[in-house]
Motif scaffolding. Structure first.
Motif, PDB file in Angstrom:
ATOM      1  N   VAL B   4       9.365  -7.263  29.098  1.00  0.00           N
ATOM      2  CA  VAL B   4       9.996  -8.190  30.034  1.00  0.00           C
ATOM      3  C   VAL B   4      10.212  -7.499  31.364  1.00  0.00           C
ATOM      4  O   VAL B   4      10.753  -6.391  31.426  1.00  0.00           O
ATOM      5  CB  VAL B   4      11.359  -8.666  29.491  1.00  0.00           C
ATOM      6  CG1 VAL B   4      12.006  -9.633  30.460  1.00  0.00           C
ATOM      7  CG2 VAL B   4      11.209  -9.307  28.126  1.00  0.00           C
ATOM      8  N   LYS B   5       9.763  -8.162  32.415  1.00  0.00           N
ATOM      9  CA  LYS B   5      10.091  -7.687  33.765  1.00  0.00           C
ATOM     10  C   LYS B   5      10.206  -8.928  34.628  1.00  0.00           C
ATOM     11  O   LYS B   5       9.194  -9.499  35.023  1.00  0.00           O
ATOM     12  CB  LYS B   5       9.005  -6.754  34.298  1.00  0.00           C
ATOM     13  CG  LYS B   5       9.276  -6.204  35.684  1.00  0.00           C
ATOM     14  CD  LYS B   5       8.250  -5.136  36.025  1.00  0.00           C
ATOM     15  CE  LYS B   5       8.245  -4.726  37.477  1.00  0.00           C
ATOM     16  NZ  LYS B   5       9.541  -4.432  38.056  1.00  0.00           N
ATOM     17  N   ASP B  16      17.496  -9.211  37.683  1.00  0.00           N
ATOM     18  CA  ASP B  16      16.368  -8.338  37.970  1.00  0.00           C
ATOM     19  C   ASP B  16      16.325  -7.291  36.868  1.00  0.00           C
ATOM     20  O   ASP B  16      17.004  -6.275  36.942  1.00  0.00           O
ATOM     21  CB  ASP B  16      16.551  -7.698  39.353  1.00  0.00           C
ATOM     22  CG  ASP B  16      15.372  -6.808  39.713  1.00  0.00           C
ATOM     23  OD1 ASP B  16      14.441  -6.677  38.895  1.00  0.00           O
ATOM     24  OD2 ASP B  16      15.394  -6.234  40.819  1.00  0.00           O
ATOM     25  N   VAL B  17      15.571  -7.576  35.809  1.00  0.00           N
ATOM     26  CA  VAL B  17      15.589  -6.682  34.658  1.00  0.00           C
ATOM     27  C   VAL B  17      14.173  -6.296  34.235  1.00  0.00           C
ATOM     28  O   VAL B  17      13.210  -6.994  34.526  1.00  0.00           O
ATOM     29  CB  VAL B  17      16.323  -7.317  33.454  1.00  0.00           C
ATOM     30  CG1 VAL B  17      17.788  -7.476  33.751  1.00  0.00           C
ATOM     31  CG2 VAL B  17      15.704  -8.640  33.069  1.00  0.00           C
ATOM     32  N   ASP B  18      14.091  -5.199  33.543  1.00  0.00           N
ATOM     33  CA  ASP B  18      12.806  -4.624  33.138  1.00  0.00           C
ATOM     34  C   ASP B  18      13.060  -3.816  31.869  1.00  0.00           C
ATOM     35  O   ASP B  18      13.762  -2.807  31.914  1.00  0.00           O
ATOM     36  CB  ASP B  18      12.314  -3.723  34.284  1.00  0.00           C
ATOM     37  CG  ASP B  18      10.992  -3.059  33.935  1.00  0.00           C
ATOM     38  OD1 ASP B  18      10.454  -3.329  32.842  1.00  0.00           O
ATOM     39  OD2 ASP B  18      10.504  -2.263  34.767  1.00  0.00           O
ATOM     40  N   PHE B  19      12.564  -4.309  30.753  1.00  0.00           N
ATOM     41  CA  PHE B  19      12.756  -3.561  29.501  1.00  0.00           C
ATOM     42  C   PHE B  19      11.714  -3.999  28.484  1.00  0.00           C
ATOM     43  O   PHE B  19      10.976  -4.952  28.713  1.00  0.00           O
ATOM     44  CB  PHE B  19      14.173  -3.779  28.942  1.00  0.00           C
ATOM     45  CG  PHE B  19      14.469  -5.199  28.559  1.00  0.00           C
ATOM     46  CD1 PHE B  19      15.010  -6.072  29.491  1.00  0.00           C
ATOM     47  CD2 PHE B  19      14.214  -5.672  27.269  1.00  0.00           C
ATOM     48  CE1 PHE B  19      15.282  -7.387  29.160  1.00  0.00           C
ATOM     49  CE2 PHE B  19      14.484  -6.984  26.927  1.00  0.00           C
ATOM     50  CZ  PHE B  19      15.021  -7.852  27.873  1.00  0.00           C
ATOM     51  N   SER B  20      11.656  -3.276  27.395  1.00  0.00           N
ATOM     52  CA  SER B  20      10.757  -3.694  26.323  1.00  0.00           C
ATOM     53  C   SER B  20      11.432  -3.444  24.976  1.00  0.00           C
ATOM     54  O   SER B  20      12.316  -2.599  24.857  1.00  0.00           O
ATOM     55  CB  SER B  20       9.432  -2.941  26.415  1.00  0.00           C
ATOM     56  OG  SER B  20       9.669  -1.564  26.221  1.00  0.00           O
ATOM     57  N   GLY B 208      23.423  -8.745  36.715  1.00  0.00           N
ATOM     58  CA  GLY B 208      22.013  -9.094  36.642  1.00  0.00           C
ATOM     59  C   GLY B 208      21.066  -7.913  36.559  1.00  0.00           C
ATOM     60  O   GLY B 208      19.865  -8.088  36.544  1.00  0.00           O
ATOM     61  N   ARG B 209      21.598  -6.717  36.520  1.00  0.00           N
ATOM     62  CA  ARG B 209      20.736  -5.541  36.397  1.00  0.00           C
ATOM     63  C   ARG B 209      21.081  -4.764  35.139  1.00  0.00           C
ATOM     64  O   ARG B 209      22.207  -4.813  34.658  1.00  0.00           O
ATOM     65  CB  ARG B 209      20.933  -4.608  37.599  1.00  0.00           C
ATOM     66  CG  ARG B 209      20.118  -5.025  38.780  1.00  0.00           C
ATOM     67  CD  ARG B 209      20.732  -4.461  40.051  1.00  0.00           C
ATOM     68  NE  ARG B 209      20.466  -5.384  41.147  1.00  0.00           N
ATOM     69  CZ  ARG B 209      19.328  -5.372  41.831  1.00  0.00           C
ATOM     70  NH1 ARG B 209      18.394  -4.501  41.564  1.00  0.00           N
ATOM     71  NH2 ARG B 209      19.125  -6.240  42.796  1.00  0.00           N
TER      72      ARG B 209
END
Lengths: 227, 386
Positions: B4-5, B16-20, B208-209
């Motif tokens: 997910v980004k 504004d997120v970025d992870f797996s 949101g982060r």
């Protein structure tokens, strides 16, 4: 004499059944749309949909004449294909639809707004298309409200008088519905015929309201989840 | 594997997120309104992100660059809602079968029976949701989400409306679930105990982060900023500045206490002298001094609040004691304040088992020791984008 009193009953039954069917679909489409619509014109459209309910019947009738009359926009359009609405049976249906629509719309919209968006979303995550979501989740969830709305619309369509008289007139066996017949019978001093017709209207109206009350009692709390 | 980004502008803040997540449970924690639920809704396809991508086992579910956005129904992602969102007009069996109606009837019957068994719902097949307890309703919601064999399962604060025993049983069942469910699980919670118990990793959200996303032990032992520290159960946060640094030993001066505290810099933060920092310590790590002079604060005990230790399972979160609930032990929950200077009254919260400090009384002054190895140090500024 009995036959003279019953002819308006058949006209009314035909009119009310067709009008209720049309109102049912139009009302549900409009209600479903407005229940999830949050655009700029929400209040404006909402007001337009409910307007016929608060206007005097004569104003609604006047408006319909303007629209469907010989020089009205819809009237001219229909005239091209040889159809005249004014003083014809379809005019009784149109009047009944216009005045019963707000009731159908308002009650059904309330029902749709009560449906939890999460429940619809749950159906979506389970692979349901929008069409399936509507028929298997939204409608069953809003069903009590939709049924009450339909009964109210039916009762209102049956009682329609003012706009019908103005748009459809009083043509016995064709456009003379029960309320119109009662008015003219009283005018002409035929109190006995008026009485029979009054009793018929009373029975049908009361029966539909009783059905509504019974239905409401049966579905009470049926759709609430205890948490 | 779920990657997910995404970015999405929301009221008040931007997500504004970025992870797996890779075949594991990721616990998402954060204050309310920090975008946790919105993240799940984006992944499930119920909300469209502004930009970014979402991939599930190599399948692209959303990609703003290529204008791709798969509708929710095609994503094969199970969603369990906070309020269960059961179909109240359908029975338990019909609820569970809803997502697999396209399969042959025999398969549907078998799978429903299997899930009824698995989620401990036997005998309730023909009941309606309103006739079930809240715990049973949540089990039905889980079974319903699992029925179509989703590739990922999203749980949005699923236990927030349950009482403790039911919550603990369901937590246990989710852990059991992992034995046969091979998908990725995202678990949103605001409860540290729950997030720690279920997740193998924890993502901490703020505005949101993601401020921290790491193995759970690291999140608990080395939070990266004050929010992460608070969510990780660190209390007694005090502002100060670095007085001296030598290797991992840091001395932080705390104006409120009027004294310096020695801290061990476990995270290997690069610190400079006079840098503003925040230090904190878990209440259960404070104890009564038995000698020595460093990190000892003379405090007057203000109030003792007795509580059963297992009510919220707080001790459970200390890594060395995971899953060991000591029933019936009473702990002493002291509100202490420094008596060094009345004008600089500072409240320190401490939790201590009654057995190890039996004679603490209200109104008396004791020397409290804040072990340097247990003090947690984070930079004061919030611009940590780790």
């Amino acid at each position: 004499m009995i036959e003279a009193s019953l002819s308006p009953l058949w006209v009314s039954i035909k009119t009310v059944l067709v009008a209720t069917a049309i109102t049912f679909f139009l009302g549900i489409i409009a209600a479903r749309w407005m229940a999830r619509y949050s655009g700029r014109f929400k209040s404006l459209i909402d007001g337009l949909f409910i307007l016929p309910m608060v206007l005097p019947p004569t104003v609604v009738g006047f408006g319909l004449l303007m629209l469907f009359g010989k020089n009205g926009p819809i009237g001219m359009l229909l005239d091209n294909i040889g159809v005249t609405v004014v003083f014809s049976w379809p005019a009784t249906v149109i009047s009944a639809v216009v005045v019963s629509f707000p009731l159908m719309y308002m009650s059904a919209r309330g029902g749709f707004e009560q449906v939890d968006i999460d429940i619809e979303d749950a159906a979506r995550t389970l692979g349901a298309s929008e069409w399936k979501v509507f028929w298997t989740v939204t409608m069953p969830q809003a069903w009590p409200a939709v049924v009450s709305a339909t009964i109210l619309a039916f009762a209102r369509a049956l009682g329609e008088f003012g706009a019908t008289l103005m748009l459809a007139g009083n043509i016995p066996g064709k456009t003379t519905t029960l309320p119109v017949a009662i008015y003219f019978n009283i005018q002409a001093g035929h109190m006995d015929q008026a009485l029979v017709q009054v009793l018929i209207v009373l029975v049908i109206s009361f029966a539909s309201l009783a059905a509504l009350a019974y239905f409401k009692g049966r579905t009470k709390n049926a759709n609430t989840i205890r948490v | 594997m779920l990657e997910v980004k995404v970015k999405k502008a929301l009221e008040g803040f931007d997500l504004d997120v970025d992870f797996s997540v890779n075949k594991e449970i990721l616990s998402i924690m954060g204050p309310s309104g920090s975008g946790k639920t919105m993240t799940l809704r984006c992944i499930a396809g119920l909300v469209k992100p502004d930009e970014g991508y979402i991939k599930l086992n190599g399948r692209v579910l959303f990609d703003s660059e290529h204008g791709l956005c798969l509708p929710a129904r095609l994503r094969r992602i199970g969603f369990v809602f906070q309020n269960y969102a059961l179909f109240s007009h359908l029975t338990v069996a019909e609820n569970i079968a809803y997502g697999i109606k396209n399969l042959p009837q025999r398969v549907v019957r078998e799978r429903v029976a299997q899930l009824i068994e698995l989620m401990h719902l036997p005998g309730l097949e023909h009941r309606y949701p309103r006739e079930l307890s809240s715990g049973q309703q949540q089990r039905v919601a889980m079974a319903r989400a699992l029925a179509p064999e989703p590739e990922a399962l999203l749980l949005d604060e699923p236990f927030s409306a349950l009482d403790t025993p039911r919550r603990e049983r369901l937590e246990y069942e989710i852990l059991q679930l992992q034995k046969f469910y091979e998908g990725d699980i995202l678990f949103v919670t605001h409860d540290l105990t729950e997030g720690y118990k279920l997740g193998s990793r924890i993502a901490i959200y703020e505005n949101g982060r993601i401020v921290q996303c790491d193995r759970k032990n690291n999140v608990i032992s080395t939070p990266v900023n004050p929010t992460a520290a608070r969510l990780a159960g660190v209390k007694n946060l005090m502002q100060g500045y670095v007085k001296s640094v030598s290797d991992s030993r840091v001395e932080v001066f705390i104006p409120e206490l009027g004294m310096p505290l020695k801290v061990i810099n476990k995270q290997n933060l690069s610190l400079t002298e006079n840098q503003e920092v925040i230090i904190g310590i878990r209440p259960e790590h404070i104890n009564i001094a038995t000698g020595g002079r460093d990190n000892v604060i003379p405090c007057q005990v203000n109030e003792i609040i007795e509580g059963a230790i297992d009510i919220r399972g707080r001790d459970n979160i200390i890594p060395c004691q995971v899953n060991e609930i000591i029933e019936g032990v009473i702990d002493i929950h002291c509100h202490l304040y420094s008596s060094a200077d009345e004008a600089r009254k500072y409240t320190i919260e401490m939790i201590s088992p009654r057995s190890s400090s039996p004679d603490i009384c209200e109104g008396h002054t004791y020397d409290f020791y804040l072990p340097p190895e247990h003090l947690i140090i984070v930079p004061a500024s919030q611009d940590n984008s780790a």
